[in-house]
Design an enzyme around this catalytic site. Structure first.
Site, mmCIF file in Angstrom:
data_model
loop_
_atom_site.group_PDB
_atom_site.id
_atom_site.type_symbol
_atom_site.label_atom_id
_atom_site.label_comp_id
_atom_site.label_asym_id
_atom_site.label_seq_id
_atom_site.Cartn_x
_atom_site.Cartn_y
_atom_site.Cartn_z
ATOM 1 N N LYS A 1 1.300 3.984 -2.582
ATOM 2 C CA LYS A 1 1.007 5.450 -2.337
ATOM 3 C C LYS A 1 2.247 6.676 -2.850
ATOM 4 O O LYS A 1 1.784 7.653 -3.464
ATOM 5 C CB LYS A 1 0.372 5.963 -1.277
ATOM 6 C CG LYS A 1 -1.057 5.182 -0.645
ATOM 7 C CD LYS A 1 -1.872 5.925 -1.066
ATOM 8 C CE LYS A 1 -3.189 5.102 -1.095
ATOM 9 N NZ LYS A 1 -4.273 6.125 -2.268
ATOM 10 N N TYR B 1 0.688 -0.954 -0.033
ATOM 11 C CA TYR B 1 -0.329 -0.056 0.194
ATOM 12 C C TYR B 1 1.157 1.164 0.508
ATOM 13 O O TYR B 1 0.717 1.536 -1.182
ATOM 14 C CB TYR B 1 -0.749 -0.338 1.117
ATOM 15 C CG TYR B 1 -1.932 0.748 1.502
ATOM 16 C CD1 TYR B 1 -2.759 1.550 0.667
ATOM 17 C CD2 TYR B 1 -1.060 1.846 2.583
ATOM 18 C CE1 TYR B 1 -2.880 2.853 0.625
ATOM 19 C CE2 TYR B 1 -1.966 3.325 2.787
ATOM 20 C CZ TYR B 1 -3.197 4.190 2.014
ATOM 21 O OH TYR B 1 -4.031 4.540 2.091
HETATM 22 C C1 AKB Z 1 -4.613 2.505 6.383
HETATM 23 O O1 AKB Z 1 -4.604 1.974 7.808
HETATM 24 O O2 AKB Z 1 -3.535 1.696 5.400
HETATM 25 C C2 AKB Z 1 -4.884 3.578 6.323
HETATM 26 C C3 AKB Z 1 -4.218 4.882 6.079
HETATM 27 C C4 AKB Z 1 -3.680 5.091 7.037
HETATM 28 O O3 AKB Z 1 -3.691 5.128 5.234
HETATM 29 N N1 AKB Z 1 -6.524 4.544 6.977
#
Ligand code: AKB
Length: 320
Positions: free
Chosen positions: A147, A143
Site C-alpha cells: 500500500k 499488505y
Molecule cells: C485489513 O484489515 O487488512 C483491511 C484494512 C484496514 O485495510 N481492512
C-alpha cells in the site's frame, strides 16, 4: 469520466461501490470487473460485467478496448491477514495488478484511476493517536508495504505523466452486504453477525484493541466524493487519511449489549493482534476535509443500530 471499470467488484467494498457508481454515473457506464464465475445477480442484473484479473495485462487491455474504458477503480487487493499467510500472493495481486492498471490507464490516456490505500501503511514509530497525514510510513505487513508502494506509484504517475490518480487510506470498513475476507479489522464485522446469530462472539484481538473504523455508507460517500473532487484543488493524490470513528473492541461490545443485553464476548488473540497493534488508534483527516470537503455521517451508535436492524432482518429471512 464516461466508462468506468471497477476491478474487484465482488469484494466487500467493490460489491457495494459498483452499485453506487451505477446510480451516480449510469448503470450502462459502470462495468463490474469480476473474477468469480458466479457473481451475485445484483451485479449481473444491473449493468455490464466482465471477467478481469488485473494481474493479466492482456485480459485487462481487452476489456478496456471493448468498453472504451476511460476510468478504472481498482478495488482488488489481498488484505493484511491473508497477505501474512502468503506474502508473494499479496505482492502479485497488489503490485503487479496495480502497475498493470496504471500502465493501461497511461497508455489509453484515461481520465482517472482510483486505487485505495489503507491505514496499513502505518507501522511502529507512527504516532498512534490522531495519526497525521504526513508521517512515518514503515509498515510491518506485506499488505502495508504494497500500500505504501502503491501510494508512491500513484503520485509518481501524477507527477511524471499527468495521469489523474487518486486514493484514500481506508480504515476498517464495516458492512452488512458482502463479508470482508482476510483483513485484520474483520472482527468488527463478524461481531455483529455473531451477535445476531448466536448472541456471542470470540474475538481474535484483545478487548483494548482500538482502531479507526468506518461504516460502509461513509466509505462509499468518501470514495465517490474523492472521485468527483476538482483535480486542481487537490494537494494530495493517492494517500488521503479518512476518518469516521475509533473504538476499542470492549466499547464495541458494550454498544452492541445496549441493544442485545444477553450478548457475550470472549477473547482468543492470534497473529492478527500484532498487526492491529502496529496500526493507529485514530487518524487526522484534515487534508481530506480541507481539499474535498470530507465529513462522515455515522458514529458507533448510529452504525450499530443500522447493522443490527439489517442483519436482524436478514437472519429472520434465513439469509444469514
Ligand atoms: C485489513 O484489515 O487488512 C483491511 C484494512 C484496514 O485495510 N481492512
Amino acid at each position: 469520466m464516461k466508462k468506468i471499470l471497477v476491478i474487484g467488484s465482488t469484494g466487500q467494498i467493490g460489491s457495494e461501490l459498483t452499485l453506487e457508481l451505477r446510480k451516480e454515473f449510469g448503470a450502462e457506464n459502470v462495468i463490474a470487473g469480476i473474477r468469480k464465475t458466479a457473481p451475485s445477480p445484483k451485479l449481473t442484473e444491473t449493468g455490464p460485467c466482465e471477467v478481469v484479473d488485473a494481474t493479466d495485462r492482456a485480459q485487462l487491455e481487452a476489456v478496456v478496448k471493448k468498453h472504451n474504458i476511460d476510468a478504472i477503480v481498482n478495488m482488488a487487493a489481498i488484505l493484511s491477514a491473508t497477505g501474512e499467510k502468503d506474502p508473494m500472493y499479496a505482492w502479485n495481486v497488489n503490485m503487479n495488478g496495480l502497475i498493470n492498471v496504471l500502465e493501461c490507464a497511461r497508455e489509453h490516456k484515461m481520465a482517472q484511476v482510483l486505487t485505495p490505500s489503507s491505514i496499513a501503511v502505518f507501522g511502529p514509530g507512527t504516532p498512534l493517536d490522531n495519526t497525521p497525514q504526513e508521517t512515518i510510513l514503515r509498515p510491518t505487513t506485506m499488505y502495508g508495504i504494497t500500500k505504501v508502494a502503491g501510494e508512491l506509484l500513484g503520485d509518481y504517475y501524477v507527477r511524471k505523466y499527468g495521469l489523474d490518480v487518486r486514493g484514500l487510506r481506508y480504515p476498517g470498513i464495516i458492512s452488512n452486504e458482502t463479508l470482508p475476507g482476510g483483513g485484520t479489522t474483520d472482527y468488527a464485522v463478524a461481531i455483529y453477525y455473531d451477535a445476531i446469530k448466536y448472541g456471542r462472539y470470540t474475538c481474535f484481538v484483545k478487548e483494548d484493541t482500538r482502531l479507526p473504523m468506518m461504516y460502509m455508507p461513509d466509505c462509499l460517500k468518501a470514495t465517490i466524493m474523492l472521485m468527483k473532487a476538482d483535480f486542481n484543488k487537490l494537494k494530495h493524490h493517492s494517500d488521503f487519511n479518512v476518518g469516521a470513528m475509533s473504538f476499542s473492541v470492549k466499547e464495541l461490545a458494550e454498544n452492541i449489549k445496549k441493544y442485545i443485553p444477553h450478548f457475550e464476548i470472549s477473547y482468543e488473540p492470534d497473529f492478527r493482534q500484532a498487526i492491529a497493534d502496529s496500526w493507529p488508534n485514530s487518524i487526522d483527516d484534515s487534508a481530506a476535509r480541507e481539499e474535498w470537503g470530507w465529513k462522515p455521517d455515522y458514529d458507533l451508535d448510529a452504525m450499530t443500530r443500522d447493522m443490527l436492524q439489517v442483519l436482524g432482518e436478514k437472519h429472520k429471512a434465513g439469509l444469514i
